[in-house]
Motif scaffolding. Structure first.
Motif, mmCIF file in Angstrom:
data_model
loop_
_atom_site.group_PDB
_atom_site.id
_atom_site.type_symbol
_atom_site.label_atom_id
_atom_site.label_comp_id
_atom_site.label_asym_id
_atom_site.label_seq_id
_atom_site.Cartn_x
_atom_site.Cartn_y
_atom_site.Cartn_z
ATOM 1 N N THR A 66 -20.056 44.495 75.986
ATOM 2 C CA THR A 66 -20.721 45.691 76.504
ATOM 3 C C THR A 66 -19.901 46.944 76.188
ATOM 4 O O THR A 66 -20.454 47.982 75.810
ATOM 5 N N ALA A 67 -18.586 46.841 76.325
ATOM 6 C CA ALA A 67 -17.714 47.982 76.012
ATOM 7 C C ALA A 67 -17.799 48.341 74.539
ATOM 8 O O ALA A 67 -17.890 49.523 74.173
ATOM 9 N N TRP A 68 -17.790 47.341 73.671
ATOM 10 C CA TRP A 68 -17.885 47.617 72.236
ATOM 11 C C TRP A 68 -19.269 48.165 71.877
ATOM 12 O O TRP A 68 -19.401 48.965 70.949
ATOM 13 N N GLY A 69 -20.288 47.741 72.618
ATOM 14 C CA GLY A 69 -21.606 48.330 72.429
ATOM 15 C C GLY A 69 -21.615 49.798 72.827
ATOM 16 O O GLY A 69 -22.281 50.626 72.184
ATOM 17 N N LYS A 70 -20.862 50.144 73.862
ATOM 18 C CA LYS A 70 -20.735 51.549 74.272
ATOM 19 C C LYS A 70 -20.035 52.363 73.184
ATOM 20 O O LYS A 70 -20.425 53.519 72.914
ATOM 21 N N ALA A 237 -12.067 59.840 70.046
ATOM 22 C CA ALA A 237 -11.038 59.470 71.027
ATOM 23 C C ALA A 237 -11.672 58.734 72.209
ATOM 24 O O ALA A 237 -11.101 57.760 72.734
ATOM 25 N N LYS A 238 -12.849 59.192 72.624
ATOM 26 C CA LYS A 238 -13.559 58.522 73.711
ATOM 27 C C LYS A 238 -13.968 57.109 73.300
ATOM 28 O O LYS A 238 -13.811 56.150 74.071
ATOM 29 N N ALA A 239 -14.475 56.975 72.079
ATOM 30 C CA ALA A 239 -14.854 55.660 71.574
ATOM 31 C C ALA A 239 -13.633 54.745 71.472
ATOM 32 O O ALA A 239 -13.714 53.547 71.762
ATOM 33 N N VAL A 245 -10.547 49.196 76.135
ATOM 34 C CA VAL A 245 -11.067 48.441 77.280
ATOM 35 C C VAL A 245 -11.695 47.130 76.806
ATOM 36 O O VAL A 245 -11.463 46.057 77.380
ATOM 37 N N GLY A 246 -12.484 47.221 75.726
ATOM 38 C CA GLY A 246 -13.105 46.020 75.185
ATOM 39 C C GLY A 246 -12.088 44.983 74.749
ATOM 40 O O GLY A 246 -12.263 43.788 74.996
#
Length: 341
Positions: A66-70, A237-239, A245-246
């Motif tokens: 889910t984090a990597w999808g974000k 940077a946000k990504a 996190v991922g």
């Protein structure tokens, strides 16, 4: 081409046969590994494993994806493609499934993932490919960070065992070489473009549906997509932070798998072992099946006091949580994506 025909192209008999053969070979390798360390002990260890820790490991995998999808969504937004997170994360699950079942998918599944993304969103293939490659490159930063911290801890605490020196060397080469080659390729992209066109010319002339001008246009469009993404450093940077996190949740299932059988495996070692074991995912089997489990057993036995049998149990539990669960989750998502298309 309709979405149904595209789906049928992907699941043609030859592709299915290759996938099934890959799983058969991987299953044989895994069976040999279990037989080598002791089948009865491994089966007994799996039966005694704490299901609660295994469930937590599966949940960690879901959070990771889910984090990597974000991160995907953020990078796509920079490219001017606005897509709801709820829709995009399902597409990411589906693309992960396709990547995990395809032999050598782990070694270069970006073009196919970009295809899935472009078919399921408003993004062009060039923007999709640029966003996928950018997101994967961003994932290299936590890969280097976590493996570097773990590697430093190993060197500080003791000498590196001979058995894992090849994996450690490969990890260093990959973590340094890929960003370096990417930077060189981007710096000399004009020469790289010319070389691609020069070497592609003989093939393009033999295929009537392609043209050299069309290939040149596609390369220019892809370069433009990368340039648009590179301009927004705040979004990148946000990504990158989401990618970190991922990666944390990508590594945690190994720790939870060890906890499931009461084994002592520190987080520092986990952050080295998981990136090192991913090198085995470059073998020509779906998701590196068979090779990753073997690498995990070698690494755990070489770096800890955990025995071969328990190491094999940990490796299998980890793969159930990080690979099999991801396949199930991604498979359901893939069916949903095909249906909604």
């Amino acid at each position: 081409m309709s979405s149904d025909s595209a789906a049928l192209d992907f699941v043609d008999r030859r592709t299915v046969a290759q996938i099934l053969l890959g799983f058969v070979v991987a299953g044989g390798v895994l069976a040999l590994l279990v037989d080598f360390v002791g089948t009865e002990g491994v089966v007994a260890g799996l039966r005694q494993a704490d299901v609660g820790w295994l469930a937590l490991a599966c949940l960690s995998t879901a959070v990771c994806l889910t984090a990597w999808g974000k991160a995907w969504q953020i990078v796509l937004g920079v490219a001017g493609i606005e897509e709801s997170f709820s829709r995009l994360v399902v597409t990411y699950y589906a693309a992960t499934f396709a990547n995990y079942v395809t032999p050598l998918g782990q070694a270069g599944g970006e073009p196919f993932i970009a295809y899935v993304l472009s078919r399921d969103t408003e993004a062009s293939y060039q923007d999709s490919l640029a966003s996928v490659v950018t997101a994967d490159l961003l994932n290299l930063f936590p890969f280097v960070t976590f493996s570097g911290v773990g590697f430093a801890a190993l060197l500080y605490g003791s000498e590196l065992p001979d058995a894992i020196e090849p994996l450690a060397g490969g990890l260093v080469v990959l973590s340094v070489g890929v960003p370096l080659l990417t930077a060189i390729g981007w710096r000399f992209r004009d020469r790289l473009r010319a070389a691609i066109l020069r070497f592609s010319a003989p093939l393009v002339r033999r295929v009537p549906v392609f043209s050299l001008d069309g290939l040149r246009d596609r390369i220019h469009e892809t370069e433009a997509a990368f340039e648009r993404i590179a301009r927004d450093r705040r979004a990148l940077a946000k990504a990158l932070s989401v990618s970190y996190v991922g990666w944390v949740f990508f590594a945690l299932p190994l720790y939870f798998s060890a906890q499931a059988i009461g084994a002592d495996l520190t987080l520092l070692l986990v952050f080295f072992i998981v990136p090192a074991s991913t090198l085995a995912g470059l073998v020509p089997s779906p998701g590196g099946s068979g090779a990753v489990e073997t690498a995990l057993v070698v690494l755990v036995v070489a770096l800890t006091a955990i025995g071969r049998t328990d190491a094999a149990v940990i490796a299998i539990l980890y793969r159930v949580a990080s690979y099999v669960f991801a396949l199930v989750l991604g498979g359901v998502a893939a069916l949903y994506v095909v249906k909604r298309n």
